[in-house]
Structures are given as C-alpha cells and as structure tokens.
Write an enzyme that holds these catalytic residues in place. Sequence first.
Site, PDB file in Angstrom:
ATOM      1  N   ASP A 176      -1.948   0.875  -3.261  1.00 47.88           N
ATOM      2  CA  ASP A 176      -2.072   0.346  -4.905  1.00 47.88           C
ATOM      3  C   ASP A 176      -0.633  -0.108  -5.562  1.00 47.88           C
ATOM      4  OD1 ASP A 176      -4.556   0.591  -7.638  1.00 47.88           O
ATOM      5  OD2 ASP A 176      -2.536   1.102  -8.173  1.00 47.88           O
ATOM      6  N   ILE A 177      -1.208  -1.124  -5.882  1.00 48.39           N
ATOM      7  CA  ILE A 177       0.183  -1.927  -7.165  1.00 48.39           C
ATOM      8  C   ILE A 177       0.029  -0.894  -8.101  1.00 48.39           C
ATOM      9  CG2 ILE A 177       1.020  -3.750  -8.053  1.00 48.39           C
ATOM     10  CD1 ILE A 177      -0.084  -5.322  -5.902  1.00 48.39           C
ATOM     11  N   HIS A 189      -3.802 -13.440 -16.858  1.00 48.26           N
ATOM     12  CA  HIS A 189      -4.445 -12.854 -15.116  1.00 48.26           C
ATOM     13  C   HIS A 189      -3.611 -14.362 -14.298  1.00 48.26           C
ATOM     14  CE1 HIS A 189      -6.768 -10.368 -16.272  1.00 48.26           C
ATOM     15  NE2 HIS A 189      -6.549 -10.115 -17.495  1.00 48.26           N
ATOM     16  N   THR A 207       2.457  -6.934   8.750  1.00 49.99           N
ATOM     17  CA  THR A 207       1.011  -5.806   9.133  1.00 49.99           C
ATOM     18  C   THR A 207       1.062  -6.304  10.604  1.00 49.99           C
ATOM     19  OG1 THR A 207       0.591  -4.825   7.284  1.00 49.99           O
ATOM     20  CG2 THR A 207      -0.828  -4.120   9.043  1.00 49.99           C
ATOM     21  N   ARG A 209       0.734  -5.181  14.467  1.00 55.20           N
ATOM     22  CA  ARG A 209       0.574  -4.373  15.650  1.00 55.20           C
ATOM     23  C   ARG A 209      -1.218  -4.935  16.081  1.00 55.20           C
ATOM     24  NH1 ARG A 209       0.380   1.367  14.828  1.00 55.20           N
ATOM     25  NH2 ARG A 209      -0.193   1.394  16.352  1.00 55.20           N
ATOM     26  N   GLU A 220      -6.699  -4.403  -7.480  1.00 53.50           N
ATOM     27  CA  GLU A 220      -5.447  -4.512  -6.946  1.00 53.50           C
ATOM     28  C   GLU A 220      -4.932  -3.102  -5.927  1.00 53.50           C
ATOM     29  OE1 GLU A 220      -6.754  -2.398 -10.085  1.00 53.50           O
ATOM     30  OE2 GLU A 220      -4.842  -1.582 -10.752  1.00 53.50           O
TER      31      GLU A 220
END
Length: 308
Positions: A176-177, A189, A207, A209, A220
């Site tokens: 979560d940001i 926005h 990410t 792998r 978010e």
Amino acid sequence: MTQAIDDECLILIIDDSVAAIRMLSGMLKDLGQIIFATSGEAGIQLARERKPHLILLDVEMPSMDGYEVCRLLKIDAETSGASVIFVTGSSSMESEVRALEAGAVDFITKPLNPPVVRARVRTHLKLQLHALATIQLANRDGLTGLYNRRYLDEILEKEFQRHLRQGLPLGLALIDIDHFKAYNDGYGHQEGDSCLRKVATALNTLTKRPGEIVARYGGEEFVVVLPYTSIQDAGKYGDWICEQIFYLNIEHNYSECAKIVTISVGINSVIPNNRNSVQQLVKGADEGLYLAKSAGRNRSVVYEKPGI
Ligand SMILES: [Mg+2]
C-alpha cells in the site's frame, strides 16, 4: 500475401502420414513456425509443452483418432485454447458435424487444395491472435498496465492448487502506498495517477523471479504473488521492496512518514493444504499490512501465524 501473420504463430500438425505432414508444412511454412507429431498421443503431449495457436488434426489415425484427440485437447485447460482444424479424407456431412461437435473450428477435406488450406489457416490464426489480445487486455489494469484484480483472483487460485499438489510454500505481499490520499489531495489526481504508474512500474521491473506476478489490487494497493517462497524469504522480499521504493525518491511533501513516497507491506506465506485457503493467505498479508501501518508505515511486517 506471403508474409507471416505473426512471427510468433505456432502451428502444430498431427498426422500419421509423414507425406501429409510434409505437404501441409510446405503450404503453411510462411504463416508461422510449424511443429508436428505422427500420433494423437505425441500430439497432445507436444500441445501441452508448446501451446500452439493452431492445430491441424488428421481424423484418420491408428490407435487414437482425431475426434478423440480433439476431445482430450478441449477438456485440458493447458491445451483447450488452441484452435483445431480437422483434416480428413471423408467429406460427408456427418463427419463434418462430428468434427465441429468435438470442438474443431473448421474442417478441411483431402485432396488438399493449397489456396483453400492457406486461406482457412490464415483466418483462424488471425481470429486466434485477436482473441489472445482481447484476453490479455481483459487481464490488465488500464492505468498501470499491471495485471488486474480479476486476473489475480484467477491466478491465485491456480497457484494455490499447484502449490498444494507440490506441497511447497506460496508467498504473498500486499503493498500500500503510504498517505496516498494526501498525495492526491495535495498534488491533484493527474499527479496521483502518475505516482501510481511510477510505483507500479518499479514493482513490476524489480520483481522478476520466474512466476512472480504483480497486480493492482485496487486504489493504491498492489499484490505480488511469490511462488515457492517461504515466510522468511517473503519477509526479505518485503523489506527489500520497501527500500527500493524509498530509493525511487518520488517527492511527497504531504506524507507524515517521509518527504518522499514510501510503501507499507504485509507479508504472508502458507504451504497450501486442505485446511487453509487463498482467502487465508490474503487475510494474513492484510493483517501484516495493518500492523505495518499501525507501526508507523514505510515498513514490511510478516504475518505471524498462531500455531502454524
Ligand atoms: Mg491419417
């Protein structure tokens, strides 16, 4: 009209006659890559391994005939996506109906007429590519280009079953940001969307792998699926991804934890069995995320499973 529709097109020919394979390959070689098998059993195996777009399937074969091969291809999720065109010496209405009922998209009769064969194969390759593009679009989040929630739900269930069969741990990170509402309120926005895209791109690029899936969970929130990952290793991923987003150094003057964009991460991992579920995997990560936020955000917290 001799160029390939798509360099990536893969056509599988299943026919017990090597002469027929040779003839068909000659007609179709510029429409895609051709692979072949000389029996139904070998053809099904090859279809599972290579996932062809189109299969030209001979009806008359010893041991397993084309109808049976088609039926088996269509009930297996690994191979059901391929378009099957039957090739047969019989031109009766009955065999045509039987072919279509078995799940074929078309029917070509011998003797083969090269322009007709090419035209039909081209048409079905085009339809197949169009269908694939539509599916891919339907799986993506419009703003970030990541996988969407719908696709995530689907893949998580599949991964859970796969890990259940193999008895190996499936990890999950819920991200979560931090103070994103304040970011949107402060910068507007449009900037908010741009921030979401930057974080999404970073998560996706970092990410890498095999088998890892990054999805937008909503608003978010993001989810990273971590195949074959123990709780310890998933915990390390959580700490690492927090650092990496911090290092992006995206200004956030409205954040209470830093003057840059940070994330909070909840981590969970389970070895699937018949007593736990995808819902529990997600719920645990959600619990970890809640704890990460409560502890001041900009951190990753591993869900502690009572008694497991
Ligand atoms: Mg034959």
